[in-house]
Design an enzyme around this catalytic site. Structure first.
Site, PDB file in Angstrom:
ATOM      1  N   VAL B 135       0.822  -1.216   0.000  1.00 29.10           N
ATOM      2  CA  VAL B 135       0.000   0.000   0.000  1.00 29.10           C
ATOM      3  C   VAL B 135       0.854   1.264   0.000  1.00 29.10           C
ATOM      4  CG1 VAL B 135      -1.871  -1.180   1.224  1.00 29.10           C
ATOM      5  CG2 VAL B 135      -0.322   0.298   2.513  1.00 29.10           C
ATOM      6  N   GLU B 136       2.163   1.116   0.022  1.00 33.15           N
ATOM      7  CA  GLU B 136       3.012   2.306  -0.014  1.00 33.15           C
ATOM      8  C   GLU B 136       3.730   2.359  -1.373  1.00 33.15           C
ATOM      9  OE1 GLU B 136       5.000   3.313   3.718  1.00 33.15           O
ATOM     10  OE2 GLU B 136       3.823   1.791   4.740  1.00 33.15           O
TER      11      GLU B 136
END
Lengths: 345, 345
Positions: B135-136
């Site tokens: 998610v980064e």
């Protein structure tokens, strides 16, 4: 002994002829190109004071100008990446993709018009576009000043940059400040600039050969001036339309602005300054290889199948357009406070 | 005349008592806090050479370490925004939101552990997390070195930073370089540091009063040391659990790492250095107002309803934790070439 003297004479003639050719090349190049000035140019009606440039730098790097507070001018025009990004087309608000490849901000001040379709006449006008564009920063134009007024530290900075104004925090002034900062993002003293100033050895023999091909084949008919481009419009596919990958039918370029049929698939000729730093290429950002881009230009714009040797020479010459990159100290931005408008989810 | 003398005596006693109180305050503060050193600390087993620091800076700013080529360390840990971002939780790959508020990178080198849950022991280990986090930056760990090897300019830079290594471009070395750069991101010489070094006037009277309240009420039981925090774990809601907005039941903090029941809802005590620059607050990033954050700390951690006056004094003291921000020249990154691995769509 006689043969030896003849040999010496030949070598000496060769040198003389080579020196003459070099002078010719430089003289011809000087007619078509100009070196990048070593100081930022003045912007008409927008005086660059140190305070305004510093404010402009802050705004350029401030993601709070976007609806999400996550995207700044710098996101797609990174000073570390040749003034552009490493994307075919940029990623904007909510991961939407922009319609065209982000042009470099470096030396953009020397372009006659801004954007691929020339819809902004200058940097000041350009700066307002991405902020409001719903697929880029997505900040309603009415909101920008409100956002900036909500960050207390900007009050003094705008007052100093725009002295005597009763309400200096405006979108128009933000655009002015960004423009004067962007005008500092120039890349002088590259090998080609030094060559144009008479430093013959600034270009390698291959680069000189590439410059000669670049001019002889007609590349410089469009890519000329300070920015080796950026000074005119041209149809993409003036001789032969490239494939849809590079020229998708849906994007009619300048026609979308002018509504003039002859402007269909016409785009601004991009600058080639620092082109070695700004892959991928074309308004679609679909050409990742500079050699490929040069080849496509040959066929589509000049009706010429450039040889591998010519492509090599041209791309080696294009390397000489990489100048001294800007030294920018990362700005410390005024902090948000409790009352600062918050990012949109 | 006698009354005048008495008055003078009183004033003089007041001065003496005030000076004594000031000395007491400083002495007490020195027992609990340390000033930020003026030079970056050494990292064990990771010598900071100029070449390694410069490489680390490049990597820190290089978005090509992410799958999209659009997100760098700097995206969520902006040097312009107190080393953090302006988001409750950061926007990552494909506009996904991170689980917790991005902690500041400034002075992070002085934290005992990294991340809100302490899952990385140091900056070097931390640097690998966001790169791989889907998610980064969403870059597979196996891909990072491959990506960097595909950017020719990094070859020499890694070789210089890691001399004698036969294959210096590795994810581990990238993490080392990023860590030594991050260790330079310290903010010394803030008012509180100058006060701790004996400069009594570095804090205003209100800030001194705030410091006294901060110590007397027990804030400094957790927020102490160089970083005024960052040195220990604590349950959020040690006295009274805050509302679900600030402490959502799903995020059990340190428990997710240690699996120890007593670690449920335990988080690293964050540094308060530069806290005035890093709204919003808490691991959820849901408190936008520093005053509100202080009030919540009072009730949840200390079981105290702080008065408005106490909150004012504390937040004014917290302003004194803003130090000299890092002066970082934006790095010029080695360009991509035709063979460089391309961004994932």
């Amino acid at each position: 002994m006689i043969r030896y003297a003849v040999a010496l004479l030949s070598v000496s003639c060769l040198f003389a002829s080579s020196a003459l050719a070099q002078d010719d090349l430089l003289a011809k190049a000087k007619q078509q190109f100009e070196p990048i000035p070593t100081a930022p140019p003045d912007l008409p009606g927008n005086v660059a004071t140190p305070g305004k440039v510093e404010l402009g730098k802050m705004l350029y790097f401030d993601p709070r100008l976007s609806a999400s507070h996550a995207i700044s001018c710098s996101s797609c025009h990174s000073i570390g990446l040749g003034g552009a990004d490493a994307e075919p087309t940029s990623i904007g608000h909510r991961w939407q993709r922009g319609g065209r490849n982000a042009p470099t901000v470096l030396n953009a001040v020397f372009n006659k018009v801004q954007f691929w379709d020339g819809r902004a006449k200058d940097l000041e006008q350009q700066a307002g576009g991405p902020m409001a564009n719903p697929v880029e920063m997505a900040s309603p134009t009415t909101h920008v000043a409100e956002q900036l007024k909500g960050i207390p530290g900007y009050g003094d900075l705008f007052a100093k940059a725009f002295p005597g104004e009763s309400d200096p925090i405006t979108l128009a002034n933000a655009q002015k400040a960004i423009a004067v900062f962007e005008a500092t993002l120039i890349t002088p003293n590259g090998p080609f600039d030094r060559f144009l100033r008479g430093e013959q050895d600034a270009l390698s023999p291959t680069q000189k050969a590439g410059l000669a091909v670049f001019m002889d084949k007609g590349c410089s008919a469009c890519h000329n001036g300070i920015n080796v481009g950026g000074g005119m419009y041209a149809p993409f596919g003036v001789v032969e339309k490239p494939g849809a990958e590079f020229l998708p039918p849906a994007d009619k370029g300048r026609f979308l602005v002018s509504k003039t049929p002859s402007d269909e698939y016409v785009f601004k000729v991009p600058t080639l300054r620092n082109v070695a730093l700004t892959a991928p290429y074309f308004h679609t950002g679909k050409a990742w290889d500079l050699r490929q881009a040069v080849a496509v230009m040959g066929t589509s714009q000049l009706g010429t199948q450039l040889t591998d040797d010519e492509i090599n020479k041209i791309t080696t010459f294009l390397d000489s357009l990489t100048g001294e990159q800007p030294k920018v100290t990362y700005p410390i931005l005024p902090p948000s406070v409790a009352s600062t408008p918050r990012p949109q989810p």
